[in-house]
Design a protein around this motif. Structure first.
Motif, PDB file in Angstrom:
ATOM      1  N   THR A 208       0.826  -1.211   0.000  1.00  0.00           N
ATOM      2  CA  THR A 208       0.000   0.000   0.000  1.00  0.00           C
ATOM      3  C   THR A 208       0.860   1.261   0.000  1.00  0.00           C
ATOM      4  O   THR A 208       0.335   2.363  -0.132  1.00  0.00           O
ATOM      5  CB  THR A 208      -0.942   0.003   1.217  1.00  0.00           C
ATOM      6  OG1 THR A 208      -0.170  -0.105   2.420  1.00  0.00           O
ATOM      7  CG2 THR A 208      -1.933  -1.153   1.143  1.00  0.00           C
ATOM      8  N   ALA A 209       2.170   1.097   0.165  1.00  0.00           N
ATOM      9  CA  ALA A 209       3.119   2.206   0.032  1.00  0.00           C
ATOM     10  C   ALA A 209       4.311   1.694  -0.763  1.00  0.00           C
ATOM     11  O   ALA A 209       4.818   0.609  -0.496  1.00  0.00           O
ATOM     12  CB  ALA A 209       3.562   2.722   1.400  1.00  0.00           C
ATOM     13  N   SER A 210       4.761   2.459  -1.734  1.00  0.00           N
ATOM     14  CA  SER A 210       5.852   1.995  -2.598  1.00  0.00           C
ATOM     15  C   SER A 210       7.213   2.109  -1.921  1.00  0.00           C
ATOM     16  O   SER A 210       8.180   1.496  -2.372  1.00  0.00           O
ATOM     17  CB  SER A 210       5.868   2.791  -3.904  1.00  0.00           C
ATOM     18  OG  SER A 210       6.161   4.167  -3.655  1.00  0.00           O
ATOM     19  N   HIS A 211       7.294   2.892  -0.845  1.00  0.00           N
ATOM     20  CA  HIS A 211       8.574   3.052  -0.167  1.00  0.00           C
ATOM     21  C   HIS A 211       8.329   3.335   1.315  1.00  0.00           C
ATOM     22  O   HIS A 211       7.248   3.779   1.722  1.00  0.00           O
ATOM     23  CB  HIS A 211       9.389   4.185  -0.789  1.00  0.00           C
ATOM     24  CG  HIS A 211       8.676   5.509  -0.774  1.00  0.00           C
ATOM     25  ND1 HIS A 211       7.788   5.888  -1.755  1.00  0.00           N
ATOM     26  CD2 HIS A 211       8.698   6.542   0.117  1.00  0.00           C
ATOM     27  CE1 HIS A 211       7.309   7.088  -1.486  1.00  0.00           C
ATOM     28  NE2 HIS A 211       7.840   7.510  -0.353  1.00  0.00           N
ATOM     29  N   GLY A 212       9.331   3.070   2.116  1.00  0.00           N
ATOM     30  CA  GLY A 212       9.254   3.298   3.555  1.00  0.00           C
ATOM     31  C   GLY A 212      10.369   2.557   4.265  1.00  0.00           C
ATOM     32  O   GLY A 212      11.080   1.749   3.668  1.00  0.00           O
ATOM     33  N   GLY A 213      10.523   2.842   5.555  1.00  0.00           N
ATOM     34  CA  GLY A 213      11.601   2.187   6.275  1.00  0.00           C
ATOM     35  C   GLY A 213      11.663   2.583   7.724  1.00  0.00           C
ATOM     36  O   GLY A 213      10.721   3.154   8.283  1.00  0.00           O
ATOM     37  N   ALA A 214      12.808   2.270   8.343  1.00  0.00           N
ATOM     38  CA  ALA A 214      12.981   2.519   9.769  1.00  0.00           C
ATOM     39  C   ALA A 214      14.428   2.858  10.065  1.00  0.00           C
ATOM     40  O   ALA A 214      15.348   2.402   9.370  1.00  0.00           O
ATOM     41  CB  ALA A 214      12.544   1.299  10.585  1.00  0.00           C
ATOM     42  N   MET A 215      14.625   3.650  11.112  1.00  0.00           N
ATOM     43  CA  MET A 215      15.956   4.040  11.587  1.00  0.00           C
ATOM     44  C   MET A 215      16.031   3.802  13.087  1.00  0.00           C
ATOM     45  O   MET A 215      15.200   4.317  13.844  1.00  0.00           O
ATOM     46  CB  MET A 215      16.238   5.510  11.284  1.00  0.00           C
ATOM     47  CG  MET A 215      17.577   6.001  11.798  1.00  0.00           C
ATOM     48  SD  MET A 215      17.794   7.779  11.462  1.00  0.00           S
ATOM     49  CE  MET A 215      19.482   8.027  12.010  1.00  0.00           C
ATOM     50  N   TYR A 216      17.012   3.000  13.511  1.00  0.00           N
ATOM     51  CA  TYR A 216      17.219   2.692  14.934  1.00  0.00           C
ATOM     52  C   TYR A 216      18.398   3.498  15.453  1.00  0.00           C
ATOM     53  O   TYR A 216      19.484   3.475  14.867  1.00  0.00           O
ATOM     54  CB  TYR A 216      17.481   1.203  15.122  1.00  0.00           C
ATOM     55  CG  TYR A 216      17.592   0.761  16.564  1.00  0.00           C
ATOM     56  CD1 TYR A 216      16.465   0.357  17.274  1.00  0.00           C
ATOM     57  CD2 TYR A 216      18.828   0.732  17.209  1.00  0.00           C
ATOM     58  CE1 TYR A 216      16.556  -0.055  18.591  1.00  0.00           C
ATOM     59  CE2 TYR A 216      18.923   0.328  18.530  1.00  0.00           C
ATOM     60  CZ  TYR A 216      17.794  -0.066  19.218  1.00  0.00           C
ATOM     61  OH  TYR A 216      17.891  -0.478  20.537  1.00  0.00           O
TER      62      TYR A 216
END
Length: 272
Positions: A208-216
């Protein structure tokens, strides 16, 4: 965390400069090492399909043997078997294995250039063990790079294959770091450690989203045998879930993705 951080901590805690890999002498095992640790973790407001607060045990390991570099972990959720846990009715296990093959060691040549210390064929494999759950394989190019202040960092670019859908679905760029910045007289130290996983180019038919992510972003105290830390994790449409949109595979029109925002983690580690 993520990508041989214990070994990186031992290197970074010394005054030795970061050097490019050099296997021209034929000794591909001169940089071998191995490590393993257990982390008792608490996750608060973790993002994904839905927000989750839970405990888990993480067995984290890694090392180097000849041409191969390895990082991996196995997470076991809801250790107390609490009926009220967010993970009570979900999968108990999640696994990640990320082997890389050094092109420098395979060719016996120094392939370093600029800030790139070593290059790899990089892979990452993710499973959660559930029927129809996470089953992803990623393949691409990897590197170790020398960055100002941070020192040695990992940087990998993957193409993602979804074994459940039998199709390729986008790309992922990942980096990680471990920077000791305050040292105590007894040899223990405080570090800033973390990682970024960012996915892009995911297909509309699967996401449902073409891009995304996470930062720790973690601040940890380390000794030879123990570590204690806190992590702040930032999410944006993680795993291809568009925050606030309807979850198509959960009955009920009022169920929305909770895939963006801030989560908190605490960790207590024993190093083997």
């Amino acid at each position: 965390m993520r990508k041989s951080l214990l070994a990186l901590s031992l290197l970074a805690a010394t005054s030795a400069p970061v050097m490019a890999a050099d296997y021209s002498d034929g000794d591909i095992h001169k940089n071998d090492y191995k490590w393993m640790q257990f982390n008792i973790m608490g996750a608060f407001n973790e993002k994904g399909v839905q927000e989750s607060t839970h405990d888990y045990l993480e067995m984290e390991f890694g090392g180097r043997s000849g041409i191969f570099d390895l990082y991996g972990y196995v997470d076991v959720f809801n250790l107390t078997s609490s009926k009220s846990s967010d993970k009570a009715n979900g999968d108990k296990i999640f696994m990640k294995f990320a082997p890389r093959m050094s092109l420098d060691a395979v060719t016996g040549k120094d392939l370093s250039f600029g800030p790139v210390l070593e290059t790899y064929i990089a892979s990452e494999i993710n499973w959660d063990g559930g029927k129809g759950g996470v089953n992803l394989q990623k393949i691409g190019l990897g590197s170790d790079i020398d960055m100002p202040w941070f020192g040695k960092m990992g940087l990998n670019l993957y193409s993602t294959y979804d074994s459940n859908k039998k199709d390729w679905n986008g790309f992922q760029i990942s980096t990680n770091w471990f920077k000791p910045f305050y040292f105590f007289e007894n040899g223990s130290f405080i570090s800033y450690q973390g990682y970024i996983d960012y996915q892009f180019g995911m297909k509309e038919e699967y996401s449902t989203a073409s891009h995304g992510g996470a930062m720790y972003n973690g601040i940890y105290w380390h000794s030879d045998r123990f570590a204690v830390g806190y992590g702040l994790k930032l999410y944006n449409d993680v795993y291809g879930f568009a925050d606030g949109e309807d979850v198509p595979f959960i009955p009920g029109n009022d169920v929305k993705f909770e895939s963006s925002g801030v989560a908190h983690y605490v960790a207590v580690t024993y190093k083997f």
